[in-house]
Scaffold this motif. Structure first.
Motif, mmCIF file in Angstrom:
data_model
loop_
_atom_site.group_PDB
_atom_site.id
_atom_site.type_symbol
_atom_site.label_atom_id
_atom_site.label_comp_id
_atom_site.label_asym_id
_atom_site.label_seq_id
_atom_site.Cartn_x
_atom_site.Cartn_y
_atom_site.Cartn_z
ATOM 1 N N SER A 194 0.836 -1.177 -0.095
ATOM 2 C CA SER A 194 -0.202 -0.173 0.142
ATOM 3 C C SER A 194 0.939 1.025 -0.036
ATOM 4 O O SER A 194 2.061 1.196 0.548
ATOM 5 C CB SER A 194 -0.724 0.066 1.305
ATOM 6 O OG SER A 194 -1.649 -1.002 1.387
ATOM 7 N N SER A 195 0.340 2.218 -0.516
ATOM 8 C CA SER A 195 1.094 3.551 -0.738
ATOM 9 C C SER A 195 0.116 4.570 -0.288
ATOM 10 O O SER A 195 -1.100 4.479 -0.619
ATOM 11 C CB SER A 195 1.676 3.853 -1.923
ATOM 12 O OG SER A 195 0.917 3.885 -2.884
ATOM 13 N N VAL A 196 0.548 5.922 0.190
ATOM 14 C CA VAL A 196 -0.283 6.778 0.511
ATOM 15 C C VAL A 196 0.490 8.197 -0.218
ATOM 16 O O VAL A 196 1.645 8.414 -0.260
ATOM 17 C CB VAL A 196 -0.377 7.169 1.961
ATOM 18 C CG1 VAL A 196 0.827 7.399 2.679
ATOM 19 C CG2 VAL A 196 -1.280 8.136 2.335
ATOM 20 N N THR A 197 -0.461 9.171 -0.424
ATOM 21 C CA THR A 197 -0.195 10.320 -1.055
ATOM 22 C C THR A 197 -0.759 11.341 -0.283
ATOM 23 O O THR A 197 -2.189 11.489 -0.236
ATOM 24 C CB THR A 197 -0.323 10.513 -2.662
ATOM 25 O OG1 THR A 197 0.519 9.543 -3.259
ATOM 26 C CG2 THR A 197 0.152 11.908 -3.090
ATOM 27 N N VAL A 198 -0.228 12.398 0.225
ATOM 28 C CA VAL A 198 -0.720 13.439 1.191
ATOM 29 C C VAL A 198 -0.493 14.745 0.417
ATOM 30 O O VAL A 198 0.665 14.987 -0.057
ATOM 31 C CB VAL A 198 0.004 13.218 2.665
ATOM 32 C CG1 VAL A 198 -0.762 14.459 3.481
ATOM 33 C CG2 VAL A 198 -0.247 12.174 3.202
ATOM 34 N N THR A 199 -1.581 15.446 0.161
ATOM 35 C CA THR A 199 -1.491 16.591 -0.539
ATOM 36 C C THR A 199 -1.891 17.923 0.030
ATOM 37 O O THR A 199 -3.203 18.017 0.724
ATOM 38 C CB THR A 199 -2.278 16.547 -1.838
ATOM 39 O OG1 THR A 199 -1.902 15.506 -2.476
ATOM 40 C CG2 THR A 199 -2.288 18.075 -2.655
ATOM 41 N N TYR A 200 -1.061 18.801 0.516
ATOM 42 C CA TYR A 200 -1.424 20.306 1.308
ATOM 43 C C TYR A 200 -1.614 21.221 0.288
ATOM 44 O O TYR A 200 -0.569 21.450 -0.699
ATOM 45 C CB TYR A 200 -0.187 20.382 2.296
ATOM 46 C CG TYR A 200 0.061 19.470 3.291
ATOM 47 C CD1 TYR A 200 -0.675 19.409 4.613
ATOM 48 C CD2 TYR A 200 0.988 18.306 2.880
ATOM 49 C CE1 TYR A 200 -0.420 18.257 5.355
ATOM 50 C CE2 TYR A 200 1.156 17.393 3.847
ATOM 51 C CZ TYR A 200 0.494 17.195 5.316
ATOM 52 O OH TYR A 200 0.784 16.356 6.134
ATOM 53 N N SER A 201 -2.854 21.913 0.203
ATOM 54 C CA SER A 201 -2.970 22.804 -0.786
ATOM 55 C C SER A 201 -2.913 24.245 -0.164
ATOM 56 O O SER A 201 -3.583 24.432 0.969
ATOM 57 C CB SER A 201 -4.496 22.529 -1.388
ATOM 58 O OG SER A 201 -4.176 21.435 -2.101
ATOM 59 N N TYR A 202 -2.379 25.290 -0.841
ATOM 60 C CA TYR A 202 -2.419 26.738 -0.162
ATOM 61 C C TYR A 202 -2.820 27.449 -1.656
ATOM 62 O O TYR A 202 -2.488 27.236 -2.741
ATOM 63 C CB TYR A 202 -1.040 27.003 0.404
ATOM 64 C CG TYR A 202 -0.424 26.224 1.192
ATOM 65 C CD1 TYR A 202 -0.898 26.400 2.890
ATOM 66 C CD2 TYR A 202 0.079 24.928 1.049
ATOM 67 C CE1 TYR A 202 -0.487 25.593 3.728
ATOM 68 C CE2 TYR A 202 0.559 24.184 2.135
ATOM 69 C CZ TYR A 202 0.367 24.368 3.597
ATOM 70 O OH TYR A 202 0.587 23.501 4.491
ATOM 71 N N ALA A 203 -3.314 28.745 -0.988
ATOM 72 C CA ALA A 203 -3.333 29.763 -2.017
ATOM 73 C C ALA A 203 -2.364 30.843 -1.686
ATOM 74 O O ALA A 203 -2.252 31.311 -0.729
ATOM 75 C CB ALA A 203 -5.122 30.657 -1.541
#
Length: 617
Positions: free
Chosen positions: A80-89
């Motif tokens: 299993s693999s995980v991708t964490v995405t943090y979004s900013y303006a």
């Protein structure tokens, strides 16, 4: 073995998973003061990103975090693999090309950083300028920043199309790339009725262009556009001077919101109905300056332009008389390979060469590859012969000069071969010897001399007068009938075209008669004359100037498909091979005759939709 592979793939997947990657994704071209989205992606559970000091950029808002999971099988194990995405303006404060420094995250008490990202910031819209209807929202696509292009004329339009050549000043025979590109500041829902330029004066080679599914942001002379490539072609100019690439046109659909006639509460909530408005856009004409090749072309120049080389080889240097030898001349490199003609070769006088078989291999852009000229030559007499060095010249546009290369010389040893049935060989006499016969001895004339009686004069007699009158009358009749003939056959090309099938039918009848009587050599000779004569009359090319290459090119210009043209040339090759090559493996006479009638029928139908008067039955 199976257990070993399972363990190997398991540890490999664990090692790959253990590699922590931190990437930053954002638009590469943004406007001053307009927020854009920046995503920090980590392939592991991590702490929130830590941004260093950014003088030009300011974080306006934290848009939250998203997680994505993926599972796959590796051997007998599930990984299993995980991708964490943090979004900013993010918002930029001044113009220029600025760098977003590395962003840092913590995974299992270890620090990891992303790579720095370059962002081009251009001037923003004026505060009082209203947004256009159908205006595209702030760009969030990730695209590579592109510099200003002075060849693109925006005229401050919100949507336009442009033909962009890679260069506008080239030598004749040198290629350029022309890109058909769409520019838009508004949303586009459809593209219809695309009419590309006709590229008159150029040979065009279309490149494979993927379908346009999305537009990418691009800074065009200080203005932000969304752009997409519609078509790309490679162009080879066929003449010098100023060549104009004509404008192209197309119709695009622009979605716009419209109010319904009857007011509804949903109009305030949804903003009204969306209607696609068709708009026609047209490009500017583009001028390309094509310089002629410099003076002083070498005698061995055969239209090659680029960076080329030549390789020459023979399949054997020792053979018997009448055994075929293959000579290969390969022209390769980058340039107009397709338009390079065969180099001039001085074969020994006792060698019979056939027309070369040409094979062209090019890359997808038709700007590089190789062209092979394969000659079949047959030595007719024994002896030692020298195949001289072959010279090939081409023009190098980068060096702006002609360059010449030479091949090595080959010594061919020919042994006396087996005498063919029905062939008389005069021992010790070759073509070189025949050139000098009759130069060393003046032969005595064996006939009687004409003697006249003294006192007999021809001057003043009736015969003398008729001698002057008859030539004048004859000349007058010749002039009269000549003018009458010229008036009758003023259009020579049309006359030759009309008589082509009739003359070919006459030759084929003679070939059929020879075939029925068993005259094999005579039959192939008449068949070859029928094919060459038909091609000469139909294409209006004199026999002396007709070759397989210009014949095939002329057939293509008369809308004859490549398959029919290749088949016609192939029958000529088989006929000449059967006629000259002393080999037993030649085509059957009846089969070759039927093929000749069939290809002439196809040519007749392709060029004027009429039936050839001879059938193969």
């Amino acid at each position: 073995m199976k257990y070993f592979l399972s363990v190997f793939f398991f540890f490999l997947s664990v090692w790959i998973q253990a590699q922590v990657n931190v990437t930053v994704e954002c638009p590469r071209v943004v406007r001053v003061g307009e927020p854009f989205q920046l995503d920090v992606k980590v392939n592991a559970q991590s702490s929130a990103p830590e941004f260093p000091e950014m003088p030009t950029f300011k974080i306006v808002r934290n848009m939250g975090m998203q997680q994505g999971y993926r599972s796959y099988f590796s051997g007998n194990k599930t990984v299993s693999s995980v991708t964490v995405t943090y979004s900013y303006a993010i918002q930029a404060s001044r113009e220029g090309t600025h760098e977003i420094p590395p962003v840092e995250v913590t995974v299992d008490r270890k620090k990891y950083q992303s790579a720095p990202v370059q962002v081009q910031v251009i001037a923003g819209t004026s505060p009082g300028q209203p947004a256009q209807q159908g205006q595209a929202p702030p760009q969030q696509e990730s695209a590579t920043a592109k510099p200003d292009n002075p060849q693109v004329k925006t005229d401050h339009r919100d949507i336009f199309v442009s033909v962009i050549p890679s260069r506008t000043k080239i030598y004749q025979g040198e290629h350029i790339t022309a890109t058909l590109k769409l520019f838009s500041k508004v949303n586009i829902s459809s593209i219809n009725h695309l009419k590309p330029p006709n590229f008159e004066g150029f040979y065009k080679q279309e490149l494979e262009t993927p379908p346009l599914r999305s537009l990418e942001p691009e800074n065009v002379n200080g203005e932000m556009y969304r752009t997409g490539v519609l078509q790309q072609v490679i162009l080879f100019p066929q003449k010098s001077g100023t060549l104009t690439i004509s404008p192209c046109s197309m119709e695009v659909g622009v979605p716009q919101r419209v109010q319904t006639r009857s007011y509804s509460l949903f109009d305030d909530l949804l903003g009204g109905m969306v209607q696609t408005i068709p708009r026609e856009v047209k490009s500017h004409a583009v001028a390309v300056t094509v310089m002629p090749l410099p003076e002083g072309k070498p005698a061995s120049f055969t239209n090659g332009v680029g960076q080329l080389k030549m390789d020459v080889s023979v399949n054997k240097t020792e053979m018997k008389a009448n055994d075929p030898v293959t000579l290969k001349v390969v022209i390769s490199g980058s340039g107009n390979i397709k338009f390079v003609d065969a180099p001039r070769i001085n074969f020994p006088p006792d060698f019979d060469p056939f027309d070369p078989k040409i094979n062209t291999s090019l890359n997808a852009t038709a700007t590089a590859g190789s062209k092979t000229f394969e000659y079949l030559i047959i030595p007719r007499h024994g002896g030692t012969y020298k195949l001289p060095s072959i010279e090939f010249s081409y023009f190098d546009p980068q060096a702006r000069q002609y360059k010449t290369v030479h091949s090595e010389e080959y010594i061919l040893t020919v042994e006396k071969g087996d005498e063919q049935p029905g062939t008389t060989v005069i021992s010790g006499v070759t073509r070189e010897d025949v050139k000098f016969l009759g130069k060393d001895i003046r032969y005595i004339k064996p006939s009687d001399m004409a003697l006249y009686r003294s006192g007999d004069h021809f001057f003043g007699t009736w015969g003398f007068c008729l001698w002057y009158i008859l030539p004048l009358l004859t000349f007058s009749f010749i002039v009269y009938f000549r003018r009458k003939y010229i008036r009758k056959y003023a259009d020579a090309a049309l006359v030759k075209n009309r008589r082509a099938s009739r003359y070919a039918a006459r030759r084929l009848k003679q070939a059929r008669a020879c075939m029925n009587s068993g005259q094999q050599a005579k039959m192939y000779e008449e068949l070859s004359r029928a094919l060459w004569g038909y091609l000469s009359d139909k294409l209006n090319i004199p026999i002396a100037e007709l070759s397989k290459e210009n014949g095939k090119l002329a057939m293509q210009q008369h809308q004859v498909d490549d398959a029919s043209a290749d088949e016609f040339i192939g029958v000529i090759d088989d006929c000449e091979f059967a006629r000259y090559a002393p080999s037993k493996e030649v085509a059957d006479m009846k089969t070759l005759y039927d093929r000749a009638v069939d290809v002439i029928n196809k040519m007749q139908k392709a060029m004027n939709n009429s039936q050839f008067p001879i059938s193969n039955t």
